[in-house]
Design a protein around this motif. Structure first.
Motif, PDB file in Angstrom:
ATOM      1  N   LEU A  51       0.834  -1.203   0.000  1.00  0.00           N
ATOM      2  CA  LEU A  51       0.000   0.000   0.000  1.00  0.00           C
ATOM      3  C   LEU A  51       0.864   1.247   0.000  1.00  0.00           C
ATOM      4  N   ALA A  52       1.870   1.289   0.863  1.00  0.00           N
ATOM      5  CA  ALA A  52       2.743   2.463   0.943  1.00  0.00           C
ATOM      6  C   ALA A  52       3.475   2.691  -0.373  1.00  0.00           C
ATOM      7  N   GLU A  53       3.939   1.617  -0.992  1.00  0.00           N
ATOM      8  CA  GLU A  53       4.613   1.756  -2.287  1.00  0.00           C
ATOM      9  C   GLU A  53       3.676   2.361  -3.322  1.00  0.00           C
ATOM     10  N   ALA A  54       2.435   1.904  -3.344  1.00  0.00           N
ATOM     11  CA  ALA A  54       1.474   2.438  -4.309  1.00  0.00           C
ATOM     12  C   ALA A  54       1.124   3.885  -3.998  1.00  0.00           C
ATOM     13  N   LEU A  55       1.011   4.230  -2.718  1.00  0.00           N
ATOM     14  CA  LEU A  55       0.739   5.615  -2.344  1.00  0.00           C
ATOM     15  C   LEU A  55       1.881   6.532  -2.766  1.00  0.00           C
ATOM     16  N   CYS A  56       3.111   6.068  -2.573  1.00  0.00           N
ATOM     17  CA  CYS A  56       4.269   6.872  -2.991  1.00  0.00           C
ATOM     18  C   CYS A  56       4.264   7.074  -4.502  1.00  0.00           C
ATOM     19  N   ALA A  57       3.867   6.050  -5.248  1.00  0.00           N
ATOM     20  CA  ALA A  57       3.787   6.174  -6.704  1.00  0.00           C
ATOM     21  C   ALA A  57       2.713   7.166  -7.121  1.00  0.00           C
ATOM     22  N   LEU A  58       1.731   7.399  -6.242  1.00  0.00           N
ATOM     23  CA  LEU A  58       0.674   8.376  -6.516  1.00  0.00           C
ATOM     24  C   LEU A  58       1.044   9.786  -6.050  1.00  0.00           C
ATOM     25  N   GLY A  59       2.257   9.961  -5.537  1.00  0.00           N
ATOM     26  CA  GLY A  59       2.716  11.280  -5.117  1.00  0.00           C
ATOM     27  C   GLY A  59       2.578  11.573  -3.639  1.00  0.00           C
ATOM     28  N   GLN A  60       2.173  10.578  -2.830  1.00  0.00           N
ATOM     29  CA  GLN A  60       2.111  10.750  -1.386  1.00  0.00           C
ATOM     30  C   GLN A  60       3.453  10.307  -0.767  1.00  0.00           C
ATOM     31  N   GLU A  61       3.655  10.654   0.495  1.00  0.00           N
ATOM     32  CA  GLU A  61       4.826  10.160   1.217  1.00  0.00           C
ATOM     33  C   GLU A  61       4.333   9.257   2.346  1.00  0.00           C
ATOM     34  N   ALA A  62       4.287   7.973   2.067  1.00  0.00           N
ATOM     35  CA  ALA A  62       3.791   6.997   3.034  1.00  0.00           C
ATOM     36  C   ALA A  62       4.967   6.274   3.669  1.00  0.00           C
ATOM     37  N   VAL A  63       5.028   6.288   4.987  1.00  0.00           N
ATOM     38  CA  VAL A  63       6.151   5.721   5.731  1.00  0.00           C
ATOM     39  C   VAL A  63       5.631   4.594   6.620  1.00  0.00           C
ATOM     40  N   VAL A  64       6.100   3.381   6.382  1.00  0.00           N
ATOM     41  CA  VAL A  64       5.641   2.232   7.157  1.00  0.00           C
ATOM     42  C   VAL A  64       6.502   2.082   8.409  1.00  0.00           C
ATOM     43  N   HIS A  65       5.835   1.976   9.560  1.00  0.00           N
ATOM     44  CA  HIS A  65       6.499   1.796  10.848  1.00  0.00           C
ATOM     45  C   HIS A  65       6.162   0.418  11.399  1.00  0.00           C
ATOM     46  N   ALA A  66       7.133  -0.182  12.112  1.00  0.00           N
ATOM     47  CA  ALA A  66       6.877  -1.449  12.805  1.00  0.00           C
ATOM     48  C   ALA A  66       7.893  -1.645  13.917  1.00  0.00           C
ATOM     49  N   PRO A  67       7.465  -2.188  15.057  1.00  0.00           N
ATOM     50  CA  PRO A  67       8.430  -2.553  16.104  1.00  0.00           C
ATOM     51  C   PRO A  67       9.375  -3.631  15.578  1.00  0.00           C
ATOM     52  N   ASP A  68      10.643  -3.537  15.962  1.00  0.00           N
ATOM     53  CA  ASP A  68      11.655  -4.446  15.406  1.00  0.00           C
ATOM     54  C   ASP A  68      12.606  -4.902  16.516  1.00  0.00           C
ATOM     55  N   PRO A  69      12.141  -5.809  17.385  1.00  0.00           N
ATOM     56  CA  PRO A  69      13.000  -6.215  18.507  1.00  0.00           C
ATOM     57  C   PRO A  69      14.267  -6.938  18.077  1.00  0.00           C
ATOM     58  N   ALA A  70      14.234  -7.613  16.928  1.00  0.00           N
ATOM     59  CA  ALA A  70      15.413  -8.353  16.471  1.00  0.00           C
ATOM     60  C   ALA A  70      16.406  -7.463  15.738  1.00  0.00           C
ATOM     61  N   GLY A  71      15.972  -6.283  15.311  1.00  0.00           N
ATOM     62  CA  GLY A  71      16.865  -5.375  14.597  1.00  0.00           C
ATOM     63  C   GLY A  71      17.219  -5.825  13.201  1.00  0.00           C
ATOM     64  N   ARG A  72      16.376  -6.673  12.593  1.00  0.00           N
ATOM     65  CA  ARG A  72      16.671  -7.193  11.250  1.00  0.00           C
ATOM     66  C   ARG A  72      16.005  -6.406  10.141  1.00  0.00           C
TER      67      ARG A  72
END
Length: 391
Positions: A25-46
């Protein structure tokens, strides 16, 4: 609509359907001219399970000792620490895709750090733990706008919460999920010891709502007529505790004399990088996906885009977006019905028909269309933010 800064919050960096949805979804929004930033907790740091053509933020997350309630509480707090300052909240729109992000955003709204948020309801769990149930409800109840990936869940939201929800659907990346074999196909066969087959693919790990027990029982019946058949159980990353159900699945496998190992009757892959999935779909003879509950069932579209027939439950949401000719529909409670569909999927005539219908169905679902369906909700919430700033 001019470009908006959109913070999309998901629960994990692992390959689950909701996380895959957020990235695409974020990739498609960016292609439409939006700035979509996906966030997620990352305890493993990978980092996220795949590279993305959109900005991503891995939120610092603490290790957790304890059960699911402790884990969910910790992940909500991880988000609250991350968005603890006005600078960190410098987005026009906040969009949560689960109860973890939704609760964090609800708290941020009460702290007046954000004006509102959008919540996508993919599906709803039946939690026995009161805190989990309350967190899930709160994340829906306090959202300014609600979205769902299927009409099934939009109707449920309306019935349970008296709130309207727009249906945004799902998509599939036809540049990644294709019918043409690649070198990865042979590599996947070698890595997991796949023989002549038939190969039955199940996606989602050993999980009750995925109906893994029903798949195992059906596969055991199929093996009576196809002794070289193999069942591949892919995926399984989850924040929820499926240990007891997994034990039941292991007991059923042992009772049927089905060995779990590379090259054996049953292969458990665990979570896989997205780069492996198109090849795995292509080497499979059929996707077995007779789930008890789904938000949409994104892997069905992915399998179809790779030319692989799918077995699905004869119930929503599958009956909502698939026509009768697109897949083999079964009663998820009837393992004989599932076994019969597995056998039918091996018929050349049936395979040819399902391949053609599946490819057409997959082509009708684009991430661009899905992204466009979000814009009205985003615009409404962004206006509210601007009204608050200029008040």
């Amino acid at each position: 609509m001019s470009g908006l800064r959109i913070a999309i919050l998901t629960h994990s960096t692992n390959p689950r359907g909701g996380v895959a949805h957020c990235l695409a979804l974020a990739e498609a929004l960016c292609a439409l001219g939006q700035e979509a930033v996906v966030h997620a907790p990352d305890p493993a740091g990978r980092g996220f399970f795949r590279d993305a053509a959109c900005p991503t933020v891995t939120v610092a997350a603490k290790a957790v000792a304890g059960g699911t309630v402790a884990l969910v509480r910790a992940r909500i707090n991880d988000y609250l620490r991350h968005f603890s300052t006005p600078a960190a909240c410098d987005f026009d729109v906040f969009h949560a895709h689960d109860g973890i992000g939704g609760n964090a955003l609800a708290t941020l709204r009460h702290r007046r750090l954000i004006p509102n948020f959008v919540r996508t309801v993919h599906h709803v769990e039946n939690f026995s733990d009161p805190p989990l149930a309350e967190w899930q409800d709160r994340s829906i109840r306090e959202a300014a706008r609600l979205l769902c990936v299927s009409r099934t869940w939009a109707d449920w939201v309306g019935h349970e919460f008296g709130a309207g929800a727009d249906v945004v659907g799902n998509g599939v990346d036809l540049s990644a999920y294709r019918t043409e074999p690649t070198k990865a196909d042979a590599a996947v066969r070698e890595r997991w010891g796949l023989g002549p087959g038939p190969v039955i693919l199940s996606v989602g790990g050993f999980e009750e709502r995925k109906n893994t027990l029903g798949i195992i029982e059906a596969f055991a019946r199929l093996r009576a007529h196809h002794p070289e058949a193999q069942l591949v159980v892919a995926g399984g990353a989850s924040l929820l505790d499926h240990a007891s159900y997994r034990a039941r699945c292991r007991a059923a496998l042992a009772s049927a004399g089905l060995v779990v190992d590379r090259g054996s009757a049953v292969i458990e892959t665990g979570p896989l990088p997205q780069a492996d999935m198109p090849a795995l779909y292509r080497v499979a003879d059929v996707l077995a996906f007779p789930s008890w509950k789904e938000g949409f069932g994104l892997c069905v579209l992915e399998a179809m885009a790779c030319g692989t027939p799918a077995i699905v439950s004869r119930q929503p949401p599958f009956t909502e977006y698939l026509a009768p000719a697109d897949a083999l529909f079964v009663d998820p409670a009837d393992s004989d019905d599932i076994a019969g569909a597995m056998a039918a999927a091996l018929s050349p005539d049936t395979r040819t028909r399902l391949r053609a219908s599946g490819l057409a169905r997959a082509a009708a679902h684009s991430w661009r269309t899905c992204a466009v369906r979000h814009l009205d909700a985003y615009a409404a919430c962004a206006r509210t933010r601007q009204d608050l700033i200029h008040a």
